[in-house]
Write a protein that holds these residues in place. Sequence first.
Motif, PDB file in Angstrom:
ATOM      1  N   PHE A 125      -6.833   1.935  -6.568  1.00  0.00           N
ATOM      2  CA  PHE A 125      -7.075   2.929  -5.536  1.00  0.00           C
ATOM      3  C   PHE A 125      -8.118   2.429  -4.538  1.00  0.00           C
ATOM      4  O   PHE A 125      -9.048   1.714  -4.903  1.00  0.00           O
ATOM      5  CB  PHE A 125      -7.597   4.235  -6.151  1.00  0.00           C
ATOM      6  CG  PHE A 125      -6.530   5.148  -6.670  1.00  0.00           C
ATOM      7  CD1 PHE A 125      -5.865   6.017  -5.817  1.00  0.00           C
ATOM      8  CD2 PHE A 125      -6.200   5.151  -8.017  1.00  0.00           C
ATOM      9  CE1 PHE A 125      -4.882   6.871  -6.295  1.00  0.00           C
ATOM     10  CE2 PHE A 125      -5.217   6.006  -8.504  1.00  0.00           C
ATOM     11  CZ  PHE A 125      -4.559   6.863  -7.642  1.00  0.00           C
ATOM     12  N   SER A 126      -7.955   2.862  -3.301  1.00  0.00           N
ATOM     13  CA  SER A 126      -9.041   2.717  -2.337  1.00  0.00           C
ATOM     14  C   SER A 126     -10.125   3.726  -2.684  1.00  0.00           C
ATOM     15  O   SER A 126      -9.949   4.591  -3.555  1.00  0.00           O
ATOM     16  CB  SER A 126      -8.542   2.990  -0.919  1.00  0.00           C
ATOM     17  OG  SER A 126      -8.242   4.382  -0.757  1.00  0.00           O
ATOM     18  N   ASP A 127     -11.255   3.614  -2.003  1.00  0.00           N
ATOM     19  CA  ASP A 127     -12.232   4.689  -2.059  1.00  0.00           C
ATOM     20  C   ASP A 127     -11.593   5.954  -1.491  1.00  0.00           C
ATOM     21  O   ASP A 127     -10.623   5.889  -0.727  1.00  0.00           O
ATOM     22  CB  ASP A 127     -13.472   4.335  -1.237  1.00  0.00           C
ATOM     23  CG  ASP A 127     -14.275   3.197  -1.854  1.00  0.00           C
ATOM     24  OD1 ASP A 127     -14.144   2.970  -3.072  1.00  0.00           O
ATOM     25  OD2 ASP A 127     -15.016   2.540  -1.104  1.00  0.00           O
ATOM     26  N   SER A 128     -12.134   7.090  -1.844  1.00  0.00           N
ATOM     27  CA  SER A 128     -11.600   8.351  -1.338  1.00  0.00           C
ATOM     28  C   SER A 128     -11.747   8.428   0.180  1.00  0.00           C
ATOM     29  O   SER A 128     -12.809   8.132   0.724  1.00  0.00           O
ATOM     30  CB  SER A 128     -12.343   9.524  -1.982  1.00  0.00           C
ATOM     31  OG  SER A 128     -11.960  10.747  -1.382  1.00  0.00           O
ATOM     32  N   LEU A 161       0.856  -1.189   0.000  1.00  0.00           N
ATOM     33  CA  LEU A 161       0.000   0.000   0.000  1.00  0.00           C
ATOM     34  C   LEU A 161       0.892   1.240   0.000  1.00  0.00           C
ATOM     35  O   LEU A 161       1.930   1.248   0.656  1.00  0.00           O
ATOM     36  CB  LEU A 161      -0.906  -0.018   1.235  1.00  0.00           C
ATOM     37  CG  LEU A 161      -1.943   1.076   1.444  1.00  0.00           C
ATOM     38  CD1 LEU A 161      -3.113   0.530   2.272  1.00  0.00           C
ATOM     39  CD2 LEU A 161      -1.349   2.296   2.154  1.00  0.00           C
ATOM     40  N   GLY A 162       0.475   2.280  -0.708  1.00  0.00           N
ATOM     41  CA  GLY A 162       1.172   3.560  -0.693  1.00  0.00           C
ATOM     42  C   GLY A 162       0.264   4.656  -0.196  1.00  0.00           C
ATOM     43  O   GLY A 162      -0.940   4.673  -0.513  1.00  0.00           O
ATOM     44  N   PHE A 200      -8.387  12.028  -2.420  1.00  0.00           N
ATOM     45  CA  PHE A 200      -7.210  11.260  -2.053  1.00  0.00           C
ATOM     46  C   PHE A 200      -7.591   9.802  -1.807  1.00  0.00           C
ATOM     47  O   PHE A 200      -8.655   9.503  -1.249  1.00  0.00           O
ATOM     48  CB  PHE A 200      -6.580  11.796  -0.770  1.00  0.00           C
ATOM     49  CG  PHE A 200      -5.991  13.176  -0.903  1.00  0.00           C
ATOM     50  CD1 PHE A 200      -5.644  13.706  -2.132  1.00  0.00           C
ATOM     51  CD2 PHE A 200      -5.778  13.957   0.225  1.00  0.00           C
ATOM     52  CE1 PHE A 200      -5.093  14.971  -2.248  1.00  0.00           C
ATOM     53  CE2 PHE A 200      -5.227  15.223   0.131  1.00  0.00           C
ATOM     54  CZ  PHE A 200      -4.886  15.733  -1.110  1.00  0.00           C
ATOM     55  N   GLY A 201      -6.693   8.899  -2.201  1.00  0.00           N
ATOM     56  CA  GLY A 201      -6.895   7.481  -1.932  1.00  0.00           C
ATOM     57  C   GLY A 201      -5.574   6.782  -1.674  1.00  0.00           C
ATOM     58  O   GLY A 201      -4.509   7.262  -2.061  1.00  0.00           O
ATOM     59  N   PHE A 202      -5.616   5.646  -1.012  1.00  0.00           N
ATOM     60  CA  PHE A 202      -4.452   4.782  -0.874  1.00  0.00           C
ATOM     61  C   PHE A 202      -4.277   4.002  -2.175  1.00  0.00           C
ATOM     62  O   PHE A 202      -5.253   3.726  -2.884  1.00  0.00           O
ATOM     63  CB  PHE A 202      -4.629   3.809   0.290  1.00  0.00           C
ATOM     64  CG  PHE A 202      -4.885   4.471   1.615  1.00  0.00           C
ATOM     65  CD1 PHE A 202      -3.949   5.332   2.171  1.00  0.00           C
ATOM     66  CD2 PHE A 202      -6.060   4.233   2.321  1.00  0.00           C
ATOM     67  CE1 PHE A 202      -4.169   5.947   3.400  1.00  0.00           C
ATOM     68  CE2 PHE A 202      -6.295   4.837   3.550  1.00  0.00           C
ATOM     69  CZ  PHE A 202      -5.350   5.700   4.084  1.00  0.00           C
ATOM     70  N   ILE A 245     -10.035  -2.636   3.205  1.00  0.00           N
ATOM     71  CA  ILE A 245      -9.670  -1.268   3.597  1.00  0.00           C
ATOM     72  C   ILE A 245     -10.787  -0.302   3.223  1.00  0.00           C
ATOM     73  O   ILE A 245     -11.090   0.637   3.980  1.00  0.00           O
ATOM     74  CB  ILE A 245      -8.315  -0.889   2.986  1.00  0.00           C
ATOM     75  CG1 ILE A 245      -7.208  -1.617   3.760  1.00  0.00           C
ATOM     76  CG2 ILE A 245      -8.092   0.627   3.012  1.00  0.00           C
ATOM     77  CD1 ILE A 245      -5.805  -1.347   3.310  1.00  0.00           C
ATOM     78  N   ASN A 246     -11.449  -0.527   2.093  1.00  0.00           N
ATOM     79  CA  ASN A 246     -12.611   0.305   1.767  1.00  0.00           C
ATOM     80  C   ASN A 246     -13.700   0.159   2.825  1.00  0.00           C
ATOM     81  O   ASN A 246     -14.363   1.143   3.195  1.00  0.00           O
ATOM     82  CB  ASN A 246     -13.166  -0.076   0.399  1.00  0.00           C
ATOM     83  CG  ASN A 246     -12.371   0.508  -0.745  1.00  0.00           C
ATOM     84  OD1 ASN A 246     -11.573   1.420  -0.556  1.00  0.00           O
ATOM     85  ND2 ASN A 246     -12.592  -0.015  -1.931  1.00  0.00           N
TER      86      ASN A 246
END
Length: 261
Positions: free
Chosen positions: A108-111, A91-92, A219-221, A233-234
Amino acid sequence: MKLFVALTAAALIGAQAQAESHLPNLDGQEIVVVTENAYPPLQFMNDEGVAVGWEYDAMAEIAKRLNATVAYENISWDAMIPAVSEGQYDLGMTGITIRDDRAEVVDFSDSYMTSEMVMLVRGDEDRFADATSFAANADLMMAAQPGTTPFYVGVYDVLDGDEANPRIQLMETFGATVQALRTGDVDLVLTDGTAGNGYVAASDGALKIVGEKLGTEDFGFIFPKGSDLVAPINAAIADMAADGTMDALNTKWFLDFKVGE
């Protein structure tokens, strides 16, 4: 027999609690997270040399809710997306704007946050007050990290669309752009409102924000493509938004935060 009954009851209670949980259980899985530690108040090194920030607090809470552990690594911004894309990290995180071109190489994750782009200038700046007047004065310079949203907004929304425009000084970290602004080497830094407001609040009048907001960014991971961490994570992000945890983090880091604390 009594001990057996007690142990069985405890096991049943534990199983029932897990069954009733609305979040996935990662069973202690280690998540290797890479960040830059150069974007306060999302993530940075404090005066004691400790890595802190909104994203660190959020990630700790996510790990707690998902029964996971976190190990952190550090990397420069320009290397982060390629490294995560190649699977070097799980993950970043570093205030990464969700964009279609980036989504071609990472998931991407959700925002977890929506921010607006602002113009950060020195507190005594009186030569321009908005994007139009900045662009009209060829003597004025801005600084940005290459490949970031502030860079592209500067190129296409403030200047002339030329990514090689010499009025943009490219720098390796966001902190370096702010330092160049403070010392007068450049006249403008674009940033999301979260970081910009943090710097202004801690500057004792040395910095200010001018002009209209230049748009919004989510922004997202980021994860390697196909990562099985995205869904849990979402789920944790949604849970934290629903119970007020996100609002509490925003208050801590964007209203009460001072750079250097």
